[in-house]
Every structure is written in C-alpha cells, then in structure tokens.
Design a protein around this motif. Structure first.
Motif, PDB file in Angstrom:
ATOM      1  N   ARG A   1       0.693  -1.253  -0.139  1.00 32.87           N
ATOM      2  CA  ARG A   1      -0.255  -0.044   0.045  1.00 32.87           C
ATOM      3  C   ARG A   1       0.911   1.416   0.041  1.00 32.87           C
ATOM      4  N   LYS A   2       0.195   2.397  -0.119  1.00 32.04           N
ATOM      5  CA  LYS A   2       0.978   3.683  -0.085  1.00 32.04           C
ATOM      6  C   LYS A   2       1.540   3.927   1.383  1.00 32.04           C
ATOM      7  N   VAL A   3       2.774   4.356   1.422  1.00 34.43           N
ATOM      8  CA  VAL A   3       3.277   4.926   2.690  1.00 34.43           C
ATOM      9  C   VAL A   3       2.412   6.298   3.119  1.00 34.43           C
ATOM     10  N   ASN A   4       1.768   6.387   4.461  1.00 37.54           N
ATOM     11  CA  ASN A   4       0.974   7.492   4.763  1.00 37.54           C
ATOM     12  C   ASN A   4       1.792   8.236   5.843  1.00 37.54           C
ATOM     13  N   ILE A   5       1.293   9.302   6.422  1.00 36.33           N
ATOM     14  CA  ILE A   5       1.936  10.124   7.286  1.00 36.33           C
ATOM     15  C   ILE A   5       1.912   9.418   8.648  1.00 36.33           C
ATOM     16  N   GLU A   6       1.123   8.533   9.031  1.00 31.32           N
ATOM     17  CA  GLU A   6       1.109   7.497  10.233  1.00 31.32           C
ATOM     18  C   GLU A   6       2.579   6.806  10.279  1.00 31.32           C
ATOM     19  N   ASP A   7       2.644   6.378   9.226  1.00 32.82           N
ATOM     20  CA  ASP A   7       4.043   5.362   9.186  1.00 32.82           C
ATOM     21  C   ASP A   7       5.370   6.209   9.259  1.00 32.82           C
ATOM     22  N   ILE A   8       5.066   7.482   8.509  1.00 34.61           N
ATOM     23  CA  ILE A   8       6.441   8.494   8.414  1.00 34.61           C
ATOM     24  C   ILE A   8       6.609   8.946   9.791  1.00 34.61           C
ATOM     25  N   LEU A   9       5.459   9.379  10.595  1.00 34.63           N
ATOM     26  CA  LEU A   9       5.706   9.834  11.963  1.00 34.63           C
ATOM     27  C   LEU A   9       6.176   8.837  12.811  1.00 34.63           C
ATOM     28  N   ASN A  10       5.912   7.449  12.735  1.00 33.37           N
ATOM     29  CA  ASN A  10       6.354   6.415  13.462  1.00 33.37           C
ATOM     30  C   ASN A  10       7.875   6.077  13.378  1.00 33.37           C
ATOM     31  N   GLN A  11       8.120   5.973  11.939  1.00 29.03           N
ATOM     32  CA  GLN A  11       9.527   6.094  11.654  1.00 29.03           C
ATOM     33  C   GLN A  11      10.461   7.186  12.316  1.00 29.03           C
TER      34      GLN A  11
END
Length: 396
Positions: free
Chosen positions: A73-83
């Motif tokens: 799926r597309k990477v979203n802002i939740e994934d980015i913030l967690n990283q």
C-alpha cells in the motif's frame, strides 16, 4: 453470491437500536471525512506540499526508505511519523544518523509535521458544517439507557468536542483539572454506577491522540506526561510537542498514558456483557484495534457488532477475516455480511409495509444502501428515534 433482503435487515437493525440496553460507537476517519476533514492519504500529500528545505529533504529520505519496506500500500503520514520517532529513539535525538537522518533533525521534523497537521486540520474544522455531528450526539444523549454512552475514535480533530460543547452536552475524556488538565487513569479503569451523577455523560476516548493534547516533561523525574490544552492562537509558538499518532517510546513506564488506558477500556467494554457496538467510518486497517475487536467477538457471545462501510471493497476485505463470526453484521452500498455470509443486497419496494419508507436507507436511483455515509446514518437514527423535534431543539 447470496441475496440479502435489505428491508428485513433494516427491521432487524431498528429492533437492535430500540431494545439494546447498552450501545456504544466507534468513529473512524470516515466520519470526519464526511465533514470535509482530510483523510490520511490527503493529509500525507498536503504535508509534503508544505514542507521546505531540510524538512522536505529529510521527509523524503524517511518516506523513500519506508517504501522499500511497505510494498502492499502507499506509505502514509502515520508510517512516516512512527519511523521518525524510531529514529529519535535510536539516536537519542543526537547528531547520530539513521538512513541519512540525524536524531536532531528527526526531532525538528516531527514537530514541524505536527504543526502542519494542526494547521491543516484546524483550517478545515473552522469551515466544517458540524450540524450532523451535533445531531448525532443530541440523539445519543437523549437515549434512555442504564449504561454510560461510550464513543471511541481514532480521529484526533476536535469536531466531536466542538459539537458536544456547542450543544452543551456534558462529556468526559479521562482528563481532569482546569489549568493544565492531566490524564487520570483511575477514572477510566472503573465503570460508573447507576447512582453516579455522571452516568449519562458521553464518554469520549481518543485512542490516536488529539490536537488538544501535548507532551510535558516533569522537570524532576524527566518523564513525559500528557496534558490537555484549550484553544491555541499560534501553534508555532507552542514549545510543547503535539500528541497525535502516539509513539510507545514516549510512554512514562510508571503510569498508563491515555492511549494504553483507552485500549484497555475498549477491551473491557466489549467484554462487559450485553452490548451493541457500532462502527462508522472505520476501515479496519489498524491491526492492533482489530485484534481487540475479533478477540472480544470470540469471547463475548452477548456482543453484537454492526459495521457501516462507505465502499463495497471494505466489506469484501473484512469478510476474509471475519466469515466465522456470527455476531458481526456488515453493511456496504451493494454488499453485506450477515451471519458470516457475504451477499448482495436485494430490494423490492413491494416488501415495504404500509407505514414503512425506504428513503432513509436506500437510494433508488443507484440501487444502493446509503448508511455507510455518516451523514445518512445520522439522519436514519434521527428519523427512527421519534424525537426529531427534541433533537433539533438541542442542536439549535
């Protein structure tokens, strides 16, 4: 594929709503999207468009790295913030670098992203028509029930709070105090008794954080706690960090922070006995939440879950995970899951009784069930409540 009589199921739904002693709700992003608040995908592109210079460069480094890991799926802002928060933890927020991003820059990027999120959401909130949300909570507050009315949500916007306060409906979210309201764990661990004057207050549990929550460091213990702050004129001048998409690394290990306590509350609530629990706007994309729901469906045979979806693809995806659950019914525009069976809606106006009308749940032109739209679901509740005038009075 089986045919499911939509009129028969609506009668069953009305019976559930009329006779269930205990009823709770779970709001996902779709409820806010129905009011014009951007979803996660829209928010992700909106944030990237507003970032500049080093912020944008570091954002792209994190996003590109995640795209090699998340491929379905597309990477979203939740994934980015967690990283970003993992990088902060791994590097100790120092000059150490992970995948091209230093801990210092990760901390600055985290705060910048949250600032942009705050401004985007508040900007949309300021022009949003919250009349439907106000009507929903007016309807909910008028229900005569022996149990507290509980609403769980993954949304971190302030639509619900604004709607409740505009209608002067009392609610409780686990925070107490007036100067810098703090989270009081004990208030969530216990269920209220019938003699408690707050029994009829709406319980609001925001399990992904809120635009009104901020981290505050205890200067003595150096641990983090969460406080609730009211209206802020300029988020850029606020030195405390916003609490949205909370990261487990920031928890104070000596106490439960709100999100942990809220997850425990969700589990205990779903296991509390006879309960009708309604999902609207939630896509079942959060595995942590799903595990709690499915485990409780297995353990509590007095729990009935109703799910309203905006798209049929969501119905099909959920069926792959839940075909064995007899106490879960799912409603989509053209498809549904009833008693574990996936089927297509079948509608015949001849099945309507003299006093019945399908306008509140069926679109003749599109041959679609409409209650997957939060606005239509609210209209359905009000139409069948027999309290339309009282609800309108509260809203006004």
């Amino acid at each position: 594929m089986d045919k499911i009589n939509v009129i028969r199921e609506i009668r069953e739904l009305k019976t559930h709503l009329s006779y269930s002693k205990n009823i709770g709700f779970f709001f996902g992003a779709g409820t806010s999207c129905a009011l014009g608040i951007p979803n996660v995908e829209q928010l992700t592109s909106g944030i990237e468009a507003k970032l500049t210079d080093d912020f944008l460069a570091n954002f792209k480094l994190v996003k590109t790295d995640l795209e090699t890991i998340i491929t379905d799926r597309k990477v979203n802002i939740e994934d980015i913030l967690n990283q970003i928060r993992r990088i902060r933890e791994l590097t100790g927020e120092t000059s150490k670098v992970y995948e091209g991003v230093s801990g210092e820059n990760a901390k600055l990027l985290d705060k910048e992203i949250c600032t942009i999120i705050y401004n985007i959401i508040l900007g949309k909130e300021s022009v949003a028509d919250i009349s439907q949300t106000k009507k929903f909570f007016a309807w909910l507050s008028l229900l005569n029930r022996d149990f507290s009315k509980e609403v769980f949500t993954t949304n971190y916007d302030l639509i619900i709070e604004k709607s409740l306060e505009a209608s002067q409906i009392p609610y409780f979210d686990g925070f107490v105090g007036s100067f810098e309201p703090f989270f009081w764990q004990e208030s969530i661990d216990q269920f209220v008794s019938k003699n408690d004057m707050t029994q009829n207050w709406i319980r609001l549990w925001k399990i992904h954080g809120s635009l009104s929550w901020f981290w505050k460091e205890d200067k003595i213990t150096k641990s983090q706690k969460i406080i609730r702050i009211g209206k802020i004129e300029n988020i850029k001048k606020e030195d405390k960090e916003l609490v949205i998409y909370p990261s487990k690394e920031k928890y104070d290990s000596s106490k439960k922070q709100p999100f942990i306590a809220y997850f425990d509350r969700l589990k205990n609530y779903l296991l509390s006995g006879e309960l009708l629990f309604v999902f609207t706007g939630y896509s079942f994309s959060d595995q942590h939440i799903n595990e709690i729901i499915f485990n409780c469906l297995r353990q509590n045979n007095r729990l009935t879950v109703l799910v309203f979806f905006f798209q049929d693809s969501e119905v099909e995806n959920l069926h792959k995970q839940t075909s064995s659950y007899m106490n879960l019914n799912v409603f989509g525009p053209k498809k549904a899951i009833i008693n574990g069976n996936l089927g297509e809606w079948e509608y015949d106006s001849a099945d309507l009784k003299t006093n019945e009308n399908s306008d509140s749940f069926w679109n003749d032109g599109k041959s679609e069930f409409t209650l997957g739209d939060f606005n239509e679901l609210v209209n359905f509740f009000i139409t069948n409540s027999g309290k339309k005038e009282a609800i309108e009075s509260i809203v006004k």
